[in-house]
Write a protein that holds these residues in place. Structure first.
Motif, mmCIF file in Angstrom:
data_model
loop_
_atom_site.group_PDB
_atom_site.id
_atom_site.type_symbol
_atom_site.label_atom_id
_atom_site.label_comp_id
_atom_site.label_asym_id
_atom_site.label_seq_id
_atom_site.Cartn_x
_atom_site.Cartn_y
_atom_site.Cartn_z
ATOM 1 N N CYS A 101 0.778 -1.192 0.002
ATOM 2 C CA CYS A 101 0.036 -0.038 0.080
ATOM 3 C C CYS A 101 0.869 1.282 -0.141
ATOM 4 C CB CYS A 101 -0.982 0.138 1.085
ATOM 5 S SG CYS A 101 -1.979 -1.626 1.258
ATOM 6 N N TYR A 102 2.126 1.067 0.186
ATOM 7 C CA TYR A 102 3.046 2.246 -0.154
ATOM 8 C C TYR A 102 4.162 2.096 -1.290
ATOM 9 C CZ TYR A 102 1.286 3.204 4.631
ATOM 10 O OH TYR A 102 0.295 3.566 5.613
ATOM 11 N N THR A 103 3.629 1.215 -2.056
ATOM 12 C CA THR A 103 4.583 1.184 -3.306
ATOM 13 C C THR A 103 3.708 1.260 -4.826
ATOM 14 O OG1 THR A 103 5.345 -0.710 -2.161
ATOM 15 C CG2 THR A 103 5.965 -0.742 -4.528
ATOM 16 N N GLN A 104 4.351 2.096 -5.655
ATOM 17 C CA GLN A 104 3.662 2.645 -6.762
ATOM 18 C C GLN A 104 3.516 1.453 -7.729
ATOM 19 O OE1 GLN A 104 1.829 5.524 -7.016
ATOM 20 N NE2 GLN A 104 2.540 5.730 -4.761
ATOM 21 N N PHE A 105 2.440 1.285 -8.639
ATOM 22 C CA PHE A 105 2.312 0.476 -9.536
ATOM 23 C C PHE A 105 3.539 0.702 -10.661
ATOM 24 C CE2 PHE A 105 0.577 -0.651 -13.823
ATOM 25 C CZ PHE A 105 0.002 -1.925 -13.705
ATOM 26 N N GLY A 106 3.665 2.087 -10.947
ATOM 27 C CA GLY A 106 4.816 2.185 -11.836
ATOM 28 C C GLY A 106 6.262 1.913 -11.427
ATOM 29 N N GLU A 107 6.510 1.845 -10.017
ATOM 30 C CA GLU A 107 7.850 1.310 -9.709
ATOM 31 C C GLU A 107 7.882 -0.359 -10.100
ATOM 32 O OE1 GLU A 107 8.977 3.680 -5.720
ATOM 33 O OE2 GLU A 107 7.076 2.643 -5.504
ATOM 34 N N LEU A 108 6.756 -1.078 -9.611
ATOM 35 C CA LEU A 108 6.834 -2.414 -9.912
ATOM 36 C C LEU A 108 6.870 -2.806 -11.470
ATOM 37 C CD1 LEU A 108 4.315 -3.558 -6.972
ATOM 38 C CD2 LEU A 108 6.915 -3.583 -7.081
ATOM 39 N N SER A 109 6.123 -1.704 -12.160
ATOM 40 C CA SER A 109 6.241 -2.250 -13.789
ATOM 41 C C SER A 109 7.844 -1.909 -14.323
ATOM 42 C CB SER A 109 5.368 -0.801 -14.389
ATOM 43 O OG SER A 109 4.151 -1.184 -13.803
ATOM 44 N N ARG A 110 8.480 -0.914 -13.624
ATOM 45 C CA ARG A 110 9.787 -0.954 -14.003
ATOM 46 C C ARG A 110 11.029 -1.945 -13.844
ATOM 47 N NH1 ARG A 110 8.601 4.550 -12.884
ATOM 48 N NH2 ARG A 110 9.153 4.492 -11.014
ATOM 49 N N MET A 111 10.418 -3.126 -12.946
ATOM 50 C CA MET A 111 11.356 -3.994 -12.460
ATOM 51 C C MET A 111 11.785 -5.058 -13.731
ATOM 52 S SD MET A 111 12.168 -3.617 -9.387
ATOM 53 C CE MET A 111 12.031 -1.752 -9.791
ATOM 54 N N THR A 112 13.043 -5.124 -13.848
ATOM 55 C CA THR A 112 13.455 -5.844 -14.897
ATOM 56 C C THR A 112 13.368 -7.234 -14.795
ATOM 57 O OG1 THR A 112 15.551 -4.295 -14.960
ATOM 58 C CG2 THR A 112 15.751 -6.104 -16.208
ATOM 59 N N GLN A 113 13.371 -8.089 -13.482
ATOM 60 C CA GLN A 113 12.986 -9.212 -13.312
ATOM 61 C C GLN A 113 11.615 -9.756 -13.860
ATOM 62 O OE1 GLN A 113 14.574 -11.780 -9.866
ATOM 63 N NE2 GLN A 113 12.329 -11.923 -9.414
ATOM 64 N N PHE A 114 10.517 -8.535 -13.481
ATOM 65 C CA PHE A 114 9.173 -8.900 -13.621
ATOM 66 C C PHE A 114 9.175 -8.984 -15.281
ATOM 67 C CE2 PHE A 114 5.118 -7.109 -15.041
ATOM 68 C CZ PHE A 114 4.275 -7.899 -14.772
ATOM 69 N N LYS A 115 9.830 -8.010 -15.704
ATOM 70 C CA LYS A 115 9.636 -8.045 -17.313
ATOM 71 C C LYS A 115 10.343 -9.184 -18.008
ATOM 72 C CE LYS A 115 10.558 -3.039 -17.847
ATOM 73 N NZ LYS A 115 11.394 -2.126 -18.038
ATOM 74 N N GLN A 116 11.405 -9.635 -17.606
ATOM 75 C CA GLN A 116 11.970 -10.806 -18.144
ATOM 76 C C GLN A 116 10.983 -12.257 -17.988
ATOM 77 O OE1 GLN A 116 15.646 -11.003 -16.079
ATOM 78 N NE2 GLN A 116 16.520 -9.950 -17.853
ATOM 79 N N LYS A 117 10.562 -12.290 -16.354
ATOM 80 C CA LYS A 117 9.688 -13.515 -16.229
ATOM 81 C C LYS A 117 8.682 -13.429 -16.547
ATOM 82 C CE LYS A 117 12.527 -15.299 -12.548
ATOM 83 N NZ LYS A 117 12.625 -16.022 -11.198
ATOM 84 N N SER A 118 7.823 -12.165 -16.920
ATOM 85 C CA SER A 118 6.542 -12.410 -17.556
ATOM 86 C C SER A 118 6.751 -12.756 -18.858
ATOM 87 C CB SER A 118 5.669 -10.723 -17.141
ATOM 88 O OG SER A 118 6.685 -9.839 -17.522
ATOM 89 N N GLN A 119 7.900 -12.458 -19.637
ATOM 90 C CA GLN A 119 7.967 -13.055 -20.868
ATOM 91 C C GLN A 119 8.349 -14.756 -20.666
ATOM 92 O OE1 GLN A 119 11.228 -11.018 -22.827
ATOM 93 N NE2 GLN A 119 10.015 -9.176 -23.179
ATOM 94 N N GLN A 120 9.018 -14.976 -19.852
ATOM 95 C CA GLN A 120 9.091 -16.570 -19.767
ATOM 96 C C GLN A 120 7.676 -17.112 -19.591
ATOM 97 O OE1 GLN A 120 11.981 -16.970 -16.707
ATOM 98 N NE2 GLN A 120 13.791 -16.118 -17.856
ATOM 99 N N HIS A 121 6.783 -16.653 -18.631
ATOM 100 C CA HIS A 121 5.785 -17.211 -18.348
ATOM 101 C C HIS A 121 4.468 -16.349 -18.857
ATOM 102 C CE1 HIS A 121 7.998 -19.764 -15.581
ATOM 103 N NE2 HIS A 121 9.100 -18.633 -15.199
ATOM 104 N N ALA A 122 4.782 -16.283 -20.115
ATOM 105 C CA ALA A 122 3.501 -15.295 -20.885
ATOM 106 C C ALA A 122 2.330 -16.068 -20.605
ATOM 107 C CB ALA A 122 3.668 -15.334 -22.201
ATOM 108 N N ASP A 123 1.922 -17.025 -20.281
ATOM 109 C CA ASP A 123 0.617 -17.792 -19.938
ATOM 110 C C ASP A 123 0.178 -17.690 -18.523
ATOM 111 O OD1 ASP A 123 2.793 -19.356 -19.085
ATOM 112 O OD2 ASP A 123 1.470 -21.405 -19.742
ATOM 113 N N ASN A 124 1.071 -17.318 -17.742
ATOM 114 C CA ASN A 124 0.724 -17.242 -16.173
ATOM 115 C C ASN A 124 1.398 -16.023 -15.474
ATOM 116 O OD1 ASN A 124 -0.278 -18.259 -13.706
ATOM 117 N ND2 ASN A 124 1.638 -19.320 -13.328
ATOM 118 N N ILE A 125 0.847 -14.901 -15.846
ATOM 119 C CA ILE A 125 1.620 -13.634 -15.377
ATOM 120 C C ILE A 125 0.755 -13.012 -14.055
ATOM 121 C CG2 ILE A 125 2.441 -11.212 -15.635
ATOM 122 C CD1 ILE A 125 2.461 -11.949 -18.600
ATOM 123 N N THR A 126 1.052 -13.639 -12.948
ATOM 124 C CA THR A 126 0.389 -13.483 -11.685
ATOM 125 C C THR A 126 0.736 -11.906 -10.986
ATOM 126 O OG1 THR A 126 1.909 -14.351 -10.375
ATOM 127 C CG2 THR A 126 0.113 -15.940 -11.314
#
Ligand code: AQP
Length: 333
Positions: A101-126
């Motif tokens: 509740c003290y973290t911005q959506f934009g901050e999390l969207s910039r995380m490199t690991q999220f970008k990479q892992k959401s590509q690797q698990h494109a069918d299950n981006i939780t």
């Protein structure tokens, strides 16, 4: 904040999403072992992070136990350091909710690991994959850690943790210690043997050396390691990424400097160099493999370690969470 007279505290964790790798050893575990004398250390098996991508339940359980055995076999001493399993200490999830509740959506969207892992698990981006860094911030901040020994790939997450903690402190006063990432000079980023442009990862078994690999497997993997069309053993990460990665591994395993290693293999081709790297790694991993296999047969011992680790961790975690709940305005039960 706790007394400034206490020893500085370290927190770190590894996911039981696969077997421990040479990358996680050189980037993190090796520092964990070395820091035990000087620091007050809290080391975790982060099983809650592992389920951000789909896991087989029986395998996850087996790997968490095996990881505990390997932690101890690498030299983590349960008498000196707190060793525990994340899901055993409920405050991790509880603090993660508040911090979210003290973290911005934009901050999390910039995380490199999220970008990479959401590509690797494109069918299950939780949502869990997206909020992974918030749980990691909770892990670190619960223990008021001063430093977090991690590989270079985790630096961005530790920086986000500092931003969240700084924001929270800015509103409510000094609640959290701001942690520093501690990244080793040698071994911070071990690359895949098959594709030295990519990080060595558990999820790429052929490019990856596991601590529990047999000597034959290790020799085979190094024999196949990608190099280049030259013959000189020279450290040049941009021009010779494969050979430079092998040099890094050789130096981290043997304790030699890059200059000494280059001199040792001057005038010798990769046919001599690659088996020497394999031998240095085997000399490092064989004692770990033998001790971990012995410990795996003693389940009662391992259960005792994770239970007492969770009790000690929970005492510290409860203190921080109570303070946080009070600050944000929750009524104490
Ligand atoms: N190749 C690496 N070089 C240096 N350090 C590394 N670490 C991991 N790989 C390397 C460091 O080891 C710790 C373990 O992190 P983790 O297992 O919790 O997460 P990860 O970085 O996502 O590991 P993998 O192997 O890459 O997992 P998969 O394949 O599931 O994505 C961290 O401190 C990390 O920096």
């Amino acid at each position: 904040m706790e007394s400034s007279e206490r020893k500085k505290r370290i927190f770190s964790g590894i996911q039981p999403s696969g077997e421990l790798t040479l990358g996680s050893y050189m980037g993190a575990l090796k520092s964990w072992v070395n820091m035990q004398e000087e620091y007050d250390c809290v080391y975790c098996i982060v099983d809650m992070h592992a389920i951000t991508v789909r896991q087989n339940p029986a395998e996850l359980r087996r790997r968490a136990m095996a990881q505990l055995a390997q932690y101890i076999a690498c030299g983590l001493d349960p008498e000196k350091s707190i060793l525990f399993i994340q899901s055993h200490v409920p405050q991790h999830a509880e603090l993660a909710w508040v911090l979210g509740c003290y973290t911005q959506f934009g901050e999390l969207s910039r995380m490199t690991q999220f970008k990479q892992k959401s590509q690797q698990h494109a069918d299950n981006i939780t949502a869990g994959l997206f909020t992974y860094p918030v749980l990691m911030a909770a892990d670190i901040l619960l223990y008021q850690a001063d430093a977090v020994p991690v590989g270079a790939d985790q630096k961005q997450h530790v920086e986000l943790c500092r931003d969240i903690a700084g924001r929270f402190n800015g509103i409510y006063g000094d609640v959290f210690t701001l942690p520093e990432p501690f990244i080793p000079r040698m071994g911070a980023r071990i690359m895949s043997l098959g594709n030295p442009e990519n990080k060595m990862s558990k999820s790429d078994p052929e490019g990856c050396v596991f601590l529990m690999d047999s000597p034959e497997d290790i020799r085979r993997k190094f024999k196949r390691a990608v190099t280049d069309s030259e013959t000189s053993v020279r450290f040049d990460p941009a021009g010779k990424p494969g050979v430079s990665n092998l040099l890094t591994i050789y130096c981290a395993a043997s304790g030699r400097t890059v200059e000494a290693a280059e001199a040792e293999f001057a005038g010798q081709g990769y046919g001599v160099f690659k088996p020497a790297v394999a031998d240095a790694v085997i000399a490092l991993t064989e004692p770990i493999r033998a001790e971990a296999s012995r410990l795996m047969k003693d389940r009662t011992y391992l259960e005792g370690i994770y239970r007492s680790g969770a009790e000690r961790a929970e005492q510290l975690a409860r203190r921080t969470l109570r303070k946080v709940y009070k600050k944000v305005g929750f009524i104490e039960r």
